[in-house]
Design a protein around this motif. Structure first.
Motif, PDB file in Angstrom:
ATOM      1  N   ILE A  72       0.832  -1.189  -0.015  1.00  0.00           N
ATOM      2  CA  ILE A  72       0.045  -0.050   0.019  1.00  0.00           C
ATOM      3  C   ILE A  72       1.162   1.268   0.128  1.00  0.00           C
ATOM      4  O   ILE A  72       1.924   1.243   0.771  1.00  0.00           O
ATOM      5  CB  ILE A  72      -0.955   0.130   1.235  1.00  0.00           C
ATOM      6  CG1 ILE A  72      -1.934  -1.108   1.136  1.00  0.00           C
ATOM      7  CG2 ILE A  72      -1.766   1.187   1.350  1.00  0.00           C
ATOM      8  CD1 ILE A  72      -2.756  -1.072   2.293  1.00  0.00           C
ATOM      9  N   SER A  73       0.683   2.272  -0.970  1.00  0.00           N
ATOM     10  CA  SER A  73       1.162   3.475  -0.791  1.00  0.00           C
ATOM     11  C   SER A  73       0.302   4.587  -1.120  1.00  0.00           C
ATOM     12  O   SER A  73      -1.207   4.420  -1.109  1.00  0.00           O
ATOM     13  CB  SER A  73       2.283   3.614  -1.938  1.00  0.00           C
ATOM     14  OG  SER A  73       1.625   3.407  -3.256  1.00  0.00           O
ATOM     15  N   ASP A  74       0.434   5.827  -1.217  1.00  0.00           N
ATOM     16  CA  ASP A  74      -0.316   7.044  -1.589  1.00  0.00           C
ATOM     17  C   ASP A  74      -1.206   6.790  -2.968  1.00  0.00           C
ATOM     18  O   ASP A  74      -2.032   7.554  -3.237  1.00  0.00           O
ATOM     19  CB  ASP A  74       0.264   8.522  -1.589  1.00  0.00           C
ATOM     20  CG  ASP A  74       0.988   8.768  -0.081  1.00  0.00           C
ATOM     21  OD1 ASP A  74       1.666   9.491  -0.144  1.00  0.00           O
ATOM     22  OD2 ASP A  74       0.358   8.224   0.827  1.00  0.00           O
ATOM     23  N   TYR A  75      -0.459   5.789  -3.913  1.00  0.00           N
ATOM     24  CA  TYR A  75      -1.039   5.677  -5.016  1.00  0.00           C
ATOM     25  C   TYR A  75      -1.589   4.305  -5.406  1.00  0.00           C
ATOM     26  O   TYR A  75      -2.384   4.141  -6.508  1.00  0.00           O
ATOM     27  CB  TYR A  75      -0.039   5.997  -6.016  1.00  0.00           C
ATOM     28  CG  TYR A  75       0.817   7.160  -6.041  1.00  0.00           C
ATOM     29  CD1 TYR A  75       2.104   7.440  -5.367  1.00  0.00           C
ATOM     30  CD2 TYR A  75       0.261   8.296  -6.717  1.00  0.00           C
ATOM     31  CE1 TYR A  75       2.576   8.743  -5.236  1.00  0.00           C
ATOM     32  CE2 TYR A  75       0.964   9.584  -6.239  1.00  0.00           C
ATOM     33  CZ  TYR A  75       2.259   9.664  -5.588  1.00  0.00           C
ATOM     34  OH  TYR A  75       2.672  10.898  -5.506  1.00  0.00           O
ATOM     35  N   THR A  76      -1.565   3.440  -4.231  1.00  0.00           N
ATOM     36  CA  THR A  76      -2.179   2.165  -4.522  1.00  0.00           C
ATOM     37  C   THR A  76      -3.180   1.739  -3.364  1.00  0.00           C
ATOM     38  O   THR A  76      -2.858   2.218  -2.373  1.00  0.00           O
ATOM     39  CB  THR A  76      -1.172   1.073  -4.728  1.00  0.00           C
ATOM     40  OG1 THR A  76      -0.222   0.897  -3.467  1.00  0.00           O
ATOM     41  CG2 THR A  76      -0.350   1.394  -5.961  1.00  0.00           C
ATOM     42  N   GLN A  77      -4.279   1.030  -3.602  1.00  0.00           N
ATOM     43  CA  GLN A  77      -4.916   0.498  -2.334  1.00  0.00           C
ATOM     44  C   GLN A  77      -5.579  -0.913  -2.982  1.00  0.00           C
ATOM     45  O   GLN A  77      -6.751  -0.936  -3.382  1.00  0.00           O
ATOM     46  CB  GLN A  77      -6.067   1.674  -2.426  1.00  0.00           C
ATOM     47  CG  GLN A  77      -7.096   1.326  -1.196  1.00  0.00           C
ATOM     48  CD  GLN A  77      -6.073   1.274   0.138  1.00  0.00           C
ATOM     49  OE1 GLN A  77      -5.572   2.148   0.404  1.00  0.00           O
ATOM     50  NE2 GLN A  77      -6.358   0.357   1.029  1.00  0.00           N
TER      51      GLN A  77
ATOM     52  N   GLN B 239      -2.841  -2.774  -8.507  1.00  0.00           N
ATOM     53  CA  GLN B 239      -1.542  -2.076  -8.455  1.00  0.00           C
ATOM     54  C   GLN B 239      -0.841  -2.366  -7.223  1.00  0.00           C
ATOM     55  O   GLN B 239      -1.651  -2.134  -6.244  1.00  0.00           O
ATOM     56  CB  GLN B 239      -1.467  -0.712  -8.997  1.00  0.00           C
ATOM     57  CG  GLN B 239      -1.574  -0.285 -10.573  1.00  0.00           C
ATOM     58  CD  GLN B 239      -1.421   0.928 -11.197  1.00  0.00           C
ATOM     59  OE1 GLN B 239      -1.578   1.950 -10.096  1.00  0.00           O
ATOM     60  NE2 GLN B 239      -0.525   1.048 -12.064  1.00  0.00           N
ATOM     61  N   VAL B 240       0.234  -2.468  -7.293  1.00  0.00           N
ATOM     62  CA  VAL B 240       0.987  -2.639  -5.956  1.00  0.00           C
ATOM     63  C   VAL B 240       2.333  -1.871  -6.131  1.00  0.00           C
ATOM     64  O   VAL B 240       2.622  -1.527  -7.084  1.00  0.00           O
ATOM     65  CB  VAL B 240       1.201  -4.066  -5.402  1.00  0.00           C
ATOM     66  CG1 VAL B 240       0.123  -4.846  -5.274  1.00  0.00           C
ATOM     67  CG2 VAL B 240       2.505  -4.627  -6.556  1.00  0.00           C
TER      68      VAL B 240
ATOM     69  N   PRO C  61       1.344  -3.343 -12.031  1.00  0.00           N
ATOM     70  CA  PRO C  61       0.004  -3.861 -12.335  1.00  0.00           C
ATOM     71  C   PRO C  61       0.141  -5.393 -12.178  1.00  0.00           C
ATOM     72  O   PRO C  61       1.004  -5.893 -12.992  1.00  0.00           O
ATOM     73  CB  PRO C  61      -0.533  -3.544 -13.615  1.00  0.00           C
ATOM     74  CG  PRO C  61       0.897  -3.151 -14.321  1.00  0.00           C
ATOM     75  CD  PRO C  61       1.904  -2.671 -13.443  1.00  0.00           C
ATOM     76  N   ILE C  62      -0.881  -5.990 -11.471  1.00  0.00           N
ATOM     77  CA  ILE C  62      -0.494  -7.524 -11.218  1.00  0.00           C
ATOM     78  C   ILE C  62      -2.030  -8.147 -11.707  1.00  0.00           C
ATOM     79  O   ILE C  62      -3.005  -7.423 -11.289  1.00  0.00           O
ATOM     80  CB  ILE C  62       0.145  -7.993 -10.139  1.00  0.00           C
ATOM     81  CG1 ILE C  62      -0.752  -7.467  -8.663  1.00  0.00           C
ATOM     82  CG2 ILE C  62       1.506  -7.426  -9.635  1.00  0.00           C
ATOM     83  CD1 ILE C  62      -0.443  -8.153  -7.431  1.00  0.00           C
TER      84      ILE C  62
ATOM     85  N   ASP D 221       2.706 -10.417 -13.483  1.00  0.00           N
ATOM     86  CA  ASP D 221       3.121  -8.969 -14.039  1.00  0.00           C
ATOM     87  C   ASP D 221       2.171  -8.939 -15.242  1.00  0.00           C
ATOM     88  O   ASP D 221       2.323  -9.788 -16.332  1.00  0.00           O
ATOM     89  CB  ASP D 221       4.453  -8.796 -14.273  1.00  0.00           C
ATOM     90  CG  ASP D 221       4.810  -7.311 -14.623  1.00  0.00           C
ATOM     91  OD1 ASP D 221       6.012  -7.000 -14.684  1.00  0.00           O
ATOM     92  OD2 ASP D 221       3.776  -6.736 -15.268  1.00  0.00           O
ATOM     93  N   ILE D 222       1.543  -7.905 -15.424  1.00  0.00           N
ATOM     94  CA  ILE D 222       0.409  -7.765 -16.555  1.00  0.00           C
ATOM     95  C   ILE D 222       0.731  -6.345 -17.235  1.00  0.00           C
ATOM     96  O   ILE D 222      -0.176  -6.033 -17.946  1.00  0.00           O
ATOM     97  CB  ILE D 222      -1.180  -8.009 -16.114  1.00  0.00           C
ATOM     98  CG1 ILE D 222      -1.408  -6.765 -15.215  1.00  0.00           C
ATOM     99  CG2 ILE D 222      -1.553  -9.215 -15.775  1.00  0.00           C
ATOM    100  CD1 ILE D 222      -3.101  -6.311 -14.794  1.00  0.00           C
ATOM    101  N   THR D 223       1.844  -6.009 -16.939  1.00  0.00           N
ATOM    102  CA  THR D 223       2.353  -4.743 -17.629  1.00  0.00           C
ATOM    103  C   THR D 223       2.347  -4.845 -19.331  1.00  0.00           C
ATOM    104  O   THR D 223       1.799  -3.852 -19.643  1.00  0.00           O
ATOM    105  CB  THR D 223       3.868  -4.693 -17.221  1.00  0.00           C
ATOM    106  OG1 THR D 223       4.248  -4.138 -15.927  1.00  0.00           O
ATOM    107  CG2 THR D 223       4.350  -3.074 -18.127  1.00  0.00           C
ATOM    108  N   GLU D 224       2.697  -6.033 -19.724  1.00  0.00           N
ATOM    109  CA  GLU D 224       2.656  -6.380 -21.345  1.00  0.00           C
ATOM    110  C   GLU D 224       1.367  -5.997 -21.851  1.00  0.00           C
ATOM    111  O   GLU D 224       1.140  -5.250 -22.802  1.00  0.00           O
ATOM    112  CB  GLU D 224       3.239  -7.495 -21.620  1.00  0.00           C
ATOM    113  CG  GLU D 224       3.485  -7.559 -23.297  1.00  0.00           C
ATOM    114  CD  GLU D 224       4.039  -9.007 -23.494  1.00  0.00           C
ATOM    115  OE1 GLU D 224       4.600  -9.586 -22.731  1.00  0.00           O
ATOM    116  OE2 GLU D 224       3.820  -9.125 -24.819  1.00  0.00           O
ATOM    117  N   ARG D 225       0.162  -6.606 -21.076  1.00  0.00           N
ATOM    118  CA  ARG D 225      -0.891  -6.686 -21.637  1.00  0.00           C
ATOM    119  C   ARG D 225      -1.636  -5.137 -21.547  1.00  0.00           C
ATOM    120  O   ARG D 225      -2.408  -4.814 -22.313  1.00  0.00           O
ATOM    121  CB  ARG D 225      -1.991  -7.433 -20.642  1.00  0.00           C
ATOM    122  CG  ARG D 225      -3.171  -7.697 -21.395  1.00  0.00           C
ATOM    123  CD  ARG D 225      -4.342  -8.193 -20.078  1.00  0.00           C
ATOM    124  NE  ARG D 225      -4.910  -7.042 -19.467  1.00  0.00           N
ATOM    125  CZ  ARG D 225      -5.492  -6.964 -18.361  1.00  0.00           C
ATOM    126  NH1 ARG D 225      -5.398  -8.267 -17.845  1.00  0.00           N
ATOM    127  NH2 ARG D 225      -5.767  -6.228 -17.913  1.00  0.00           N
TER     128      ARG D 225
END
Length: 371
Positions: free
Chosen positions: A240-245, A266-267, A276-277, A300-304
């Motif tokens: 968890i960060s300011d940009y992910t939940q 996202q983590v 993104p996973i 990892d789903i970055t490529e998709r």
């Protein structure tokens, strides 16, 4: 079209000729240097987008508003060659919807895919994803089909991709089978390290308090933290960060009610970047049927996501190209007509034919009003 070069510059001119009875020829020239450069830039952009699609590992087809295949990537062609797909020209011009209609009576997966893709055409959903088996005589294989719709400016388009996920499915089945064969959660974790360490997916195990008790080498590689840093700590301290939940409440509600949970989110990595996973999380039960641990398998789903961004760029590029072409054709036709009538008017005036000149001036006025 002619290209003229000088020491200082190079220009491209469009030349048009018109015969004016009885013995006149009007010549109209137009500097189209900017347009030619814009066309070259657009062509270069389209080549880049096509190369990007060809670089993806998934087999991709683009369908028009009728479900006809209008474009394919290199992976699609390679899969067709390897598996003996007998479609002419790899299926270009063929009805993709008709093909899954034919397969529906033979395969439950085809029926589900048919329903999902037709829901895209009906506007009932924007995307569709489904895992399905597609075994060959030599091996067992699993694929995931992903389809999404977009407006190209010339009508509805649907992008369909098929990606081989055999390794992920087999790894998931091996892990779950190993877990099911052990009667105690502690024994399960003791007998599995070599197997889990070899899996090229991030595998994590947590207890009921959310504390991490297992973190395989691929999780170290994907997330950036070593097992020694995370064992005994809670997952929310890292992901968890300011940009992910991440949807932890939703996940816990699903797995501790007897269901597995699969979803995307996202983590945060250790270096602060976002990843993104897609993750599948399942509860592990003791002999009395009580949940004691949960195991998560993620990739990892970055490529998709990159593929989806390319699809969006294709849609924007097609719309821009269509608008530019429409504008150019309209303006060019009007200018050509005005130039032709102006030259005819000047000629009539120079020969003293005022009546003909007045008629041509009226024609010029009408053309200008229409433009």
């Amino acid at each position: 079209e002619y290209q003229f070069k000088s020491i200082e510059s190079s220009k491209t001119l469009a030349v048009k000729y018109a015969f004016v009875p009885p013995d006149l020829v009007l010549v109209h020239t137009e500097d189209i240097t900017r347009r030619k450069k814009a066309e070259e830039a657009l062509l270069s952009s389209q080549i880049l987008l096509k190369s990007s699609l060809d670089a993806l590992s998934a087999s991709i087809a683009i369908l028009d508003e009728e479900g006809i295949i209008i474009a394919l990537n290199a992976s699609w062609r390679a899969f067709a060659d390897k598996n003996g797909l007998a479609w002419e020209d790899y299926g270009l011009g063929r009805s993709y919807l008709g093909s899954i209609d034919s397969a529906e009576s033979l395969d439950e997966g085809a029926a589900e895919a048919n329903t999902g893709i037709r829901a895209l055409y009906a506007g009932q959903r924007d995307s569709f994803t489904m895992e399905y088996p597609c075994h060959s005589p030599d091996e067992q294989r699993w694929f995931v089909i992903r389809a999404s719709r977009f407006d190209s400016g010339d009508g509805l388009r649907v992008v369909v991709s098929h990606e081989n996920i055999t390794e992920q499915v087999q790894a998931r089945e091996r892990i779950l089978q190993e877990i099911a064969e052990r009667t105690q959660a502690e024994e399960q974790l003791r007998f599995q390290p070599n197997l889990l360490d070899a899996v090229e997916q991030a595998v994590t195990v947590t207890n009921l308090e959310g504390e991490i008790i297992y973190w395989n080498p691929y999780a170290e590689k994907m997330y950036g933290w070593s097992a020694a840093e995370v064992i005994g700590k809670k997952t929310n301290e890292f992901f968890i960060s300011d940009y992910t939940q991440p949807p932890f409440p939703e996940i816990n509600a699903a797995i501790f009610s007897g269901n597995s949970w699969t979803g995307e989110f996202q983590v945060s990595r250790r270096d602060g970047s976002l990843l993104p996973i897609q993750s599948t999380i399942t509860a592990i039960y003791d002999e009395s049927g009580e949940p004691v641990y949960s195991i998560g398998i993620a990739f990892d789903i970055t490529e998709r996501i990159r593929m989806e961004e390319i699809q969006q760029q294709l849609a924007v590029s097609e719309e821009r190209d269509r608008l530019a072409l429409d504008l150019h054709d309209t303006v060019t036709q009007s200018l050509y007509s005005i130039t032709l009538q102006s030259d005819s008017t000047m000629m009539a005036l120079s020969t003293g034919k005022s009546g003909a000149a007045e008629k041509r001036l009226e024609t010029l006025k009408e053309i200008a009003q229409d433009a």
